[in-house]
Design a protein around this motif. Structure first.
Motif, mmCIF file in Angstrom:
data_model
loop_
_atom_site.group_PDB
_atom_site.id
_atom_site.type_symbol
_atom_site.label_atom_id
_atom_site.label_comp_id
_atom_site.label_asym_id
_atom_site.label_seq_id
_atom_site.Cartn_x
_atom_site.Cartn_y
_atom_site.Cartn_z
ATOM 1 N N VAL A 186 0.830 -1.195 0.000
ATOM 2 C CA VAL A 186 0.000 0.000 0.000
ATOM 3 C C VAL A 186 0.868 1.249 0.000
ATOM 4 C CG1 VAL A 186 -1.939 -1.117 1.151
ATOM 5 C CG2 VAL A 186 -0.148 -0.024 2.529
ATOM 6 N N GLY A 187 0.232 2.358 -0.349
ATOM 7 C CA GLY A 187 0.889 3.648 -0.265
ATOM 8 C C GLY A 187 0.619 4.288 1.073
ATOM 9 N N ALA A 188 1.584 5.029 1.567
ATOM 10 C CA ALA A 188 1.428 5.722 2.851
ATOM 11 C C ALA A 188 2.158 7.051 2.772
ATOM 12 C CB ALA A 188 1.982 4.873 3.991
ATOM 13 N N ALA A 189 1.494 8.094 3.242
ATOM 14 C CA ALA A 189 2.123 9.415 3.271
ATOM 15 C C ALA A 189 2.324 9.889 4.702
ATOM 16 C CB ALA A 189 1.267 10.420 2.505
ATOM 17 N N GLY A 190 1.387 9.551 5.580
ATOM 18 C CA GLY A 190 1.509 9.943 6.981
ATOM 19 C C GLY A 190 2.128 8.829 7.801
ATOM 20 N N ASP A 191 1.613 8.653 9.015
ATOM 21 C CA ASP A 191 2.135 7.613 9.901
ATOM 22 C C ASP A 191 1.771 6.229 9.363
ATOM 23 O OD1 ASP A 191 3.125 9.544 11.598
ATOM 24 O OD2 ASP A 191 1.314 9.584 12.847
ATOM 25 N N ARG A 226 6.704 -3.243 6.470
ATOM 26 C CA ARG A 226 8.062 -3.168 5.928
ATOM 27 C C ARG A 226 8.041 -2.136 4.799
ATOM 28 N NH1 ARG A 226 12.613 -6.555 5.139
ATOM 29 N NH2 ARG A 226 14.077 -5.417 3.795
ATOM 30 N N THR A 227 8.813 -1.058 4.940
ATOM 31 C CA THR A 227 8.861 -0.022 3.914
ATOM 32 C C THR A 227 9.637 -0.532 2.703
ATOM 33 O OG1 THR A 227 8.698 1.764 5.529
ATOM 34 C CG2 THR A 227 9.592 2.330 3.372
ATOM 35 N N VAL A 228 9.018 -0.423 1.528
ATOM 36 C CA VAL A 228 9.644 -0.852 0.284
ATOM 37 C C VAL A 228 10.454 0.286 -0.327
ATOM 38 C CG1 VAL A 228 9.197 -1.681 -2.063
ATOM 39 C CG2 VAL A 228 7.854 -2.572 -0.139
ATOM 40 N N THR A 229 9.859 1.463 -0.379
ATOM 41 C CA THR A 229 10.564 2.627 -0.902
ATOM 42 C C THR A 229 9.977 3.889 -0.281
ATOM 43 O OG1 THR A 229 11.262 3.796 -2.913
ATOM 44 C CG2 THR A 229 9.029 2.927 -2.881
ATOM 45 N N GLU A 230 10.793 4.923 -0.243
ATOM 46 C CA GLU A 230 10.376 6.204 0.337
ATOM 47 C C GLU A 230 11.087 7.320 -0.424
ATOM 48 O OE1 GLU A 230 10.458 8.559 4.646
ATOM 49 O OE2 GLU A 230 11.216 6.516 4.463
ATOM 50 N N GLU A 231 10.339 8.301 -0.909
ATOM 51 C CA GLU A 231 10.951 9.378 -1.657
ATOM 52 C C GLU A 231 10.089 10.631 -1.650
ATOM 53 O OE1 GLU A 231 11.398 8.375 -5.782
ATOM 54 O OE2 GLU A 231 9.676 7.040 -5.698
ATOM 55 N N THR A 232 10.676 11.724 -2.146
ATOM 56 C CA THR A 232 9.979 12.985 -2.245
ATOM 57 C C THR A 232 9.354 13.122 -3.632
ATOM 58 O OG1 THR A 232 12.057 14.043 -2.836
ATOM 59 C CG2 THR A 232 11.394 14.123 -0.517
ATOM 60 N N LEU A 233 8.665 14.248 -3.859
ATOM 61 C CA LEU A 233 7.933 14.467 -5.098
ATOM 62 C C LEU A 233 8.589 15.567 -5.930
ATOM 63 C CD1 LEU A 233 5.896 13.105 -3.116
ATOM 64 C CD2 LEU A 233 4.089 14.404 -4.237
ATOM 65 N N VAL A 234 8.340 15.516 -7.229
ATOM 66 C CA VAL A 234 8.727 16.598 -8.137
ATOM 67 C C VAL A 234 7.518 16.949 -8.984
ATOM 68 C CG1 VAL A 234 11.162 15.913 -8.212
ATOM 69 C CG2 VAL A 234 9.557 15.026 -9.935
ATOM 70 N N PRO A 270 11.765 20.442 -8.145
ATOM 71 C CA PRO A 270 11.493 19.851 -6.823
ATOM 72 C C PRO A 270 10.244 20.456 -6.175
ATOM 73 C CG PRO A 270 13.815 20.401 -7.052
ATOM 74 C CD PRO A 270 13.124 21.016 -8.232
ATOM 75 N N PHE A 271 9.470 19.615 -5.550
ATOM 76 C CA PHE A 271 8.277 20.053 -4.807
ATOM 77 C C PHE A 271 8.701 20.290 -3.374
ATOM 78 C CE2 PHE A 271 3.997 18.916 -2.868
ATOM 79 C CZ PHE A 271 3.396 20.108 -3.258
ATOM 80 N N ASP A 272 8.590 21.527 -2.948
ATOM 81 C CA ASP A 272 9.144 21.934 -1.659
ATOM 82 C C ASP A 272 8.186 21.576 -0.516
ATOM 83 O OD1 ASP A 272 10.663 23.005 0.323
ATOM 84 O OD2 ASP A 272 10.308 25.110 -0.199
ATOM 85 N N ALA A 273 8.169 20.304 -0.165
ATOM 86 C CA ALA A 273 7.391 19.823 0.986
ATOM 87 C C ALA A 273 8.249 18.774 1.671
ATOM 88 C CB ALA A 273 6.051 19.259 0.547
ATOM 89 N N PRO A 274 9.342 19.193 2.314
ATOM 90 C CA PRO A 274 10.370 18.249 2.781
ATOM 91 C C PRO A 274 9.899 17.250 3.813
ATOM 92 C CG PRO A 274 10.732 20.443 3.688
ATOM 93 C CD PRO A 274 9.666 20.590 2.645
ATOM 94 N N HIS A 275 8.824 17.552 4.516
ATOM 95 C CA HIS A 275 8.376 16.631 5.559
ATOM 96 C C HIS A 275 7.363 15.610 5.045
ATOM 97 C CE1 HIS A 275 10.569 19.007 8.414
ATOM 98 N NE2 HIS A 275 9.890 20.101 8.102
ATOM 99 N N VAL A 276 7.032 15.695 3.771
ATOM 100 C CA VAL A 276 6.073 14.756 3.188
ATOM 101 C C VAL A 276 6.834 13.757 2.332
ATOM 102 C CG1 VAL A 276 4.105 14.493 1.648
ATOM 103 C CG2 VAL A 276 4.207 16.442 3.214
ATOM 104 N N ARG A 277 6.637 12.492 2.616
ATOM 105 C CA ARG A 277 7.283 11.423 1.874
ATOM 106 C C ARG A 277 6.230 10.480 1.298
ATOM 107 N NH1 ARG A 277 12.726 12.924 1.579
ATOM 108 N NH2 ARG A 277 13.339 13.793 3.577
ATOM 109 N N ALA A 278 6.470 10.061 0.074
ATOM 110 C CA ALA A 278 5.608 9.041 -0.526
ATOM 111 C C ALA A 278 6.259 7.689 -0.296
ATOM 112 C CB ALA A 278 5.437 9.310 -2.010
ATOM 113 N N ARG A 279 5.532 6.782 0.344
ATOM 114 C CA ARG A 279 6.092 5.478 0.686
ATOM 115 C C ARG A 279 5.242 4.356 0.113
ATOM 116 N NH1 ARG A 279 7.191 7.331 6.690
ATOM 117 N NH2 ARG A 279 4.927 7.241 6.726
ATOM 118 N N LEU A 280 5.898 3.288 -0.261
ATOM 119 C CA LEU A 280 5.239 2.018 -0.526
ATOM 120 C C LEU A 280 5.581 1.087 0.631
ATOM 121 C CD1 LEU A 280 5.781 1.363 -4.336
ATOM 122 C CD2 LEU A 280 3.589 1.648 -3.169
ATOM 123 N N VAL A 281 4.555 0.452 1.194
ATOM 124 C CA VAL A 281 4.739 -0.316 2.423
ATOM 125 C C VAL A 281 4.050 -1.663 2.301
ATOM 126 C CG1 VAL A 281 4.292 -0.351 4.908
ATOM 127 C CG2 VAL A 281 4.819 1.819 3.773
#
Length: 297
Positions: A146-151, A159-167, A255-266
């Motif tokens: 699944v995708g997760a952006a918050g907690d 188990r986190t598969v990948t985590e990155e920022t947005l552009v 770059p999308f300036d939202a440094p505290h927001v991460r897109a994760r696959l979990v």
């Protein structure tokens, strides 16, 4: 000393007689009597008192019956282990996923798992993150990507598969193309092409742009489709940083300036005991997960 002799002894002690023990064991009564006497001769002690209307263990027999029960329980434990392995071979493995791109080949892992365990019934469901989490919590799926952006969900193992920022990707002539970065407020009133709802990128983007009047004109699950839409002028495309080089001739990525927001696959699955097949599938998916890397800047 044979295992069936211990079983016969315990049955006679429990039933209080050879006839009832034979009925319980579904064998002839003389066979039960003969095997118990053979055990007594081997141990050198009478184990049963046959003098009364009800057969009872002798003092030595009490100790031997207790030991026999322990031995039979141990054998039953061995059988349970075998039954669990049989359950893996004949079980069910159910996985759900959002679109994962190149990060985790869930269909490939499931195909290899099915080939290794041909009697396991395997199934795959593609849906949004919210629905998948509801299904795994309800016990209708064994593991989900699944995708997760918050907690992360704390009621599930993850188990986190990948985590990155947005552009953001825009055509070269777009006013945003010359920016060093774009904050969420810079998209107010702008047209945007974004991932479908339930996608990790979409959740991260929506979280960053909460309260900002952004117009999502188109949505798609494939980042390449979003890039093509942006190249045709339908809006700024929201992309993962790992794909910032997409269509470099047609688009400029900012770059999308939202440094505290991460897109994760979990990967997420229930805590505690599950079926052997489900446990094995989770292990296969975790083993296929790339090594943890720092989030992309």
């Amino acid at each position: 000393m044979q295992l069936h002799q211990l079983e016969y002894l315990v049955a006679v002690a429990d039933e209080g007689g050879f006839t009832r023990a034979a009925e319980r064991l579904r064998i002839a009564q003389p066979g039960v009597s003969a095997q118990v006497r053979k055990l007594e001769r081997e141990l050198g002690h009478p184990l049963l008192d046959r003098s009364g209307p009800r057969v009872r263990p002798t003092p030595v027999g009490v100790a031997v019956v207790a030991a026999a029960r322990a031995a039979l329980d141990a054998v039953a434990g061995v059988q349970r282990v075998v039954d669990e392995l049989d359950g893996l071979l004949r079980g069910e493995a159910r996985v759900g996923m959002v679109t994962s791109g190149v990060f985790l080949d869930v269909p490939g892992v499931l195909a290899d798992f099915s080939a290794a365990h041909p009697q396991v019934t395997c199934s795959l469901l593609e849906a949004g993150s919210g629905r998948l989490l509801d299904l795994v919590r309800a016990g209708r799926l064994d593991v989900v990507l699944v995708g997760a952006a918050g907690d992360l969900p704390d009621d599930l193992a993850t188990r986190t598969v990948t985590e990155e920022t947005l552009v953001l990707a825009v055509p070269p002539g777009d006013p945003l193309a010359s920016s060093s970065s774009v904050a969420p407020g810079g998209l107010a009133g702008r047209d945007v092409v974004a991932p479908v709802e339930g996608n990790a990128l979409r959740e991260a983007f929506d979280l960053a742009c909460a309260g900002v009047p952004v117009r999502v004109t188109c949505s798609a699950s494939d980042p390449a489709v979003l890039a093509r839409l942006a190249a045709r002028g339908l809006g700024a495309a929201v992309l993962p940083a790992s794909l910032s080089a997409l269509h470099t001739e047609d688009l400029v990525t900012v770059p999308f300036d939202a440094p505290h927001v991460r897109a994760r696959l979990v990967l997420a699955w229930p805590r505690g005991a599950t079926s052997p097949a489900a446990d094995a599938l989770v292990r296969a998916l975790v083993a296929a997960t790339p090594p943890a890397t720092p989030p992309r800047p």
